[in-house]
Design an enzyme around this catalytic site. Structure first.
Site, PDB file in Angstrom:
ATOM      1  N   ASP A   6      33.214  -5.851  -6.288  1.00  0.00           N
ATOM      2  CA  ASP A   6      32.756  -4.481  -6.560  1.00  0.00           C
ATOM      3  C   ASP A   6      31.281  -4.364  -6.176  1.00  0.00           C
ATOM      4  OD1 ASP A   6      32.889  -1.883  -7.419  1.00  0.00           O
ATOM      5  OD2 ASP A   6      33.005  -2.343  -9.550  1.00  0.00           O
ATOM      6  N   GLU A  66      28.677  -2.282  -1.509  1.00  0.00           N
ATOM      7  CA  GLU A  66      28.288  -1.396  -0.395  1.00  0.00           C
ATOM      8  C   GLU A  66      27.054  -1.910   0.379  1.00  0.00           C
ATOM      9  OE1 GLU A  66      31.019   0.164  -2.893  1.00  0.00           O
ATOM     10  OE2 GLU A  66      28.992  -0.262  -3.572  1.00  0.00           O
ATOM     11  N   ASP A 120      35.404   4.981  -7.466  1.00  0.00           N
ATOM     12  CA  ASP A 120      35.307   5.678  -8.747  1.00  0.00           C
ATOM     13  C   ASP A 120      35.766   7.128  -8.634  1.00  0.00           C
ATOM     14  OD1 ASP A 120      34.294   3.330  -9.633  1.00  0.00           O
ATOM     15  OD2 ASP A 120      32.216   4.002  -9.752  1.00  0.00           O
TER      16      ASP A 120
END
Length: 767
Positions: free
Chosen positions: A378, A381, A455
């Site tokens: 997670d 990015e 999300d």
């Protein structure tokens, strides 16, 4: 090397010279041509690209050059180097627009926009299936309010699209990892553009006879997904967060007590010691190895989250190792870049560096030795929790090609981390298939990990938006996709969760996940009625596992998605081209989810042919819209005539039961199906330890013939019995197996009978 005043040839590379600029055309194969400037570099996706032998001819005239393969013809204007691509019949595939001569940056290119041209793909995008009329940015980004209809930057950047204009189909992959832009006609109705804020022009034109062929070529270029472990196609339960261990045991045991199938529980960040990765909170999880062993005995494969941010703390071994070895990303002044994530100030591993990836792999190996069976990457990015929400663009990465700025590496960061995580798995266990899950990615992420769409919110809009998002991810080479079922942020109503569970039962990754501040979303968290409906659809997913798994084998071989837009299977039928709210799983299952509250009916388009309602075997003629009933207990689901759908018995987790009997649901009509099986867990399928069986259905006036014949036999199957269910047939007078009369059961609108699972079977059914 052949050199003239106007061009030079080196193998299958052709460099053309002009007073304006120099340009290289690389022939990758007869169907793929790479266009690039002399200074262009390749991303990790294409760095070690394997070329195929191609038949190439080049011709020169006063006006320009013609470069020809067996599939494509490229005309190059001698003065401007304008490119025009044609098929072997002389039809225009793609051509530069005159605005190219006005471009201000070397990475930009303008292409003529055809009147009826449609664009599909571009990875994780919000909106409907066709991207025409949109401007898209490719910059991996995690902004909390992104998940709405006007979002322009998402977690994953896949700068690839498939163009379709009437009968002409081609793909374009822009191999530039800087922040990139596709403008599909917002600036002008005469052209579309591709480009980036830095770097050079580097793109691939991929020609194919249809969408399937283009996608297969693209995934030959960027990589195909390996076969996942069979259990990972089951149901996953997650929450931020399940803790302490007593709560994890409680959730696990409740699934088993209620006979609701589940194969995996995910542990979010609260299992850690003060959010330090590769650690456990000793009060919440005093003996994680024992817990993982206990849960594995119950059939659970536990998955743990691992973020890239390493807490800056003296004495913390992971931080100390990274600091002392210089493994973290650097500011221009040589200091470690520090960004705030869950633990506060964190350093970030420089995954572009192979030495750092090997270090990270060793950390994952030690973690997996605790008994974890999957890693969830997670915030990769990479994400920072404060503005500007990611690393500064001048942060330095040290790759094998020398120092690179974060502006270039940013979109690749998640791929590099996934490479390191996969390396760790292979150090831990070379023979077992891994399960890795990534939030971010660039083209080629499918070689390493499944992805989910980040999300989202507990809203009907998010439910609807996810459907074309999965389609376009699949058309971008990424097949193992899913969303947080029920929504991550906000309170989920029972009706919304039921409808999302119904959709989730048909998404490749089936995971229920939500935040800690909202109510629980386990299937039993609402009413008994809701629990029963959700159990029904989770059980349906488990019955259909062999169908999903066989479809994934085709994905592994050809790059086709499991979750398919209607146009993928029915490209010649114009009515399917822009359908964004229904889809196909594989070749035969048509799924029409409910995405509005209180909706008891919905319109469903059935393509040409004959279709059966999965729930009652009602027969429909295709080529039309129908109004399908959709009470809360059901969801419109249709099967193409001639289809064969394999089914397992219902089980609470993969491996709970040995599969001795395999059911084949046969739908009257004519067709064929390739059934695939292997052990579902090891990498031995790469050594040809698998079976393929072709099942052919041939329906005539008063007779139906079903044949089962081997295509390949390399795996010792435990299936000893085939049970056939004939759907859509009212009465049968006799059934013969290899000229031997068989007993059968006839009821309502179906007929059932069993045979031994022999390699070659020929069944004759007289109506």
């Amino acid at each position: 090397m052949l050199i003239s005043k106007e061009y030079q040839v080196h193998g299958s590379d052709f460099t053309f010279f002009s007073s304006h600029e120099n340009m290289i055309l690389r022939v990758i194969n007869d169907s793929i041509i790479n266009v690039r400037t002399e200074k262009a570099t390749d991303t990790i996706t294409t760095k070690n690209l394997k070329r195929e032998e191609a038949n190439i001819d080049i011709y020169s005239s006063d006006e320009g050059f013609e470069l020809k393969t067996s599939k494509m013809l490229v005309r190059i204007d001698k003065e401007t180097l304008k490119l025009s691509f044609f098929d072997h019949m002389g039809n225009v595939i793609n051509q530069d627009h005159p605005k190219n001569l006005e471009k201000q940056h070397a990475s930009f290119c303008y292409k003529t926009l055809k009147e009826n041209e449609q664009f599909f793909g571009c990875g994780e995008q919000v909106g409907f299936l066709n991207q025409r009329g949109k401007k898209i940015q490719f910059w991996n980004y995690a902004e909390p309010k992104h998940f709405n209809a006007i979002s322009n930057e998402m977690y994953q950047s896949i700068p690839f699209f498939i163009s379709k204009e009437n009968e002409m189909v081609y793909g374009l992959y822009f191999d530039n990892s800087f922040r990139s832009f596709f403008d599909f006609g917002t600036e002008s109705s005469e052209y579309y553009s591709i480009g980036a804020e830095d770097g050079e022009l580097n793109y691939y034109i991929i020609y194919g006879a249809n969408i399937k062929e283009v996608l297969e070529h693209f995934t030959n270029l960027t990589g195909k997904s390996p076969l996942p472990p069979l259990w990972s196609l089951g149901y996953h339960q997650s929450k931020w967060s399940y803790f302490p261990e007593k709560r994890v045991y409680e959730v696990a045991k409740t699934f088993r007590e209620k006979n609701i199938p589940c194969d995996s529980i995910h542990l979010d960040i609260d299992y850690m010691d003060n959010y330090k990765i590769f650690s456990f909170n000793k009060e919440r999880f005093p003996n994680p190895k024992n817990m993982f062993h206990d849960l594995n005995e119950l059939g659970y494969k536990m998955i743990a989250i691992v973020d890239p941010g390493v807490k800056m703390e003296t004495g913390y071994d992971v931080y100390e190792q990274g600091k002392s070895n210089g493994y973290f990303c650097k500011n221009p002044d040589g200091s470690d870049f520090i960004g705030d994530v869950w633990p506060g100030g964190c350093a970030f591993p420089d995954f572009a560096n192979q030495e750092v990836r090997s270090w990270w792999a060793d950390l994952n190996k030690k973690f997996l030795e605790q008994g974890i069976r999957g890693i969830w990457n997670d915030l990769n990015e990479p994400s920072i929790l404060v503005e500007p929400h990611t690393m500064s663009r001048d942060v330095i990465h040290r790759s094998i090609d020398g120092d690179r700025t974060h502006a270039e590496i940013h979109n690749l960061y998640a791929n590099y981390e996934a490479m390191a995580t996969l390396e760790g798995w292979e150090k831990f266990d070379e023979s077992t298939r891994p399960f890795l899950l990534s939030r971010a990615g660039f083209a080629g992420i499918q070689k390493y990990a499944a992805v989910w769409t980040g999300d989202n919110t507990s809203s009907w809009d998010s439910l609807l938006i996810s459907i074309p998002m999965f389609m376009n991810l699949g058309l971008s080479g990424i097949p193992f996709v899913g969303a947080d079922v029920g929504g991550y942020a906000g309170e989920c109503s029972e009706e919304l969760l039921i409808r999302w569970m119904q959709l989730g039962a048909f998404t490749p990754l089936f995971r229920n996940h939500t935040r800690k501040e909202v109510r629980d979303q386990e299937p039993w968290a609402y009413s008994e009625k809701g629990e029963n409906i959700m159990r029904k659809f989770i059980q349906l997913r488990y019955r259909l596992l062999p169908y999903f798994y066989t479809a994934f084998r085709e994905t592994h071989e050809k790059g086709y998605p499991l979750f398919r837009p209607m146009i993928f299977n029915f490209e010649n039928e114009v009515n399917t081209h822009n359908i964004s709210d229904q889809f196909m799983i594989g070749d035969s299952l048509l799924v029409a989810p409910i995405y509005l509250p209180g909706q008891d009916y919905r319109a469903v388009y059935l393509p040409e042919g004959t279709w059966y309602d999965y729930w009652n075997n009602k027969k429909y003629n295709g080529g039309q819209y129908i109004v399908a009933k959709a009470s809360l207990e059901t969801m419109p689901l249709f099967v193409k005539s001639g289809a064969v759908i394999p089914e397992f018995p219902v089980m609470n987790y993969v491996g709970e039961k040995e599969i001795n009997e395999l059911k084949f649901n046969v739908y009257m009509g004519s067709g064929e199906y390739i059934y695939y099986e292997d052990d579902g867990a090891s990498k031995e399928y790469l050594e040809q330890k698998y079976n393929k069986r072709k099942i052919t259905v041939d329906s005539r006036d008063k007779e139906v013939f079903i044949t089962v014949s081997p295509i390949f036999s390399g795996f010792e199957s435990k299936v000893s019995t085939y049970r056939f269910t004939l759907n859509g047939i009212h009465s049968v007078s006799s059934i013969y197996l290899n000229d031997k009369n068989l007993n059968f059961i006839q009821k309502d609108n179906l007929v059932e009978f069993s045979t031994s699972a022999e390699e070659k079977i020929k069944i004759k059914i007289t109506i």
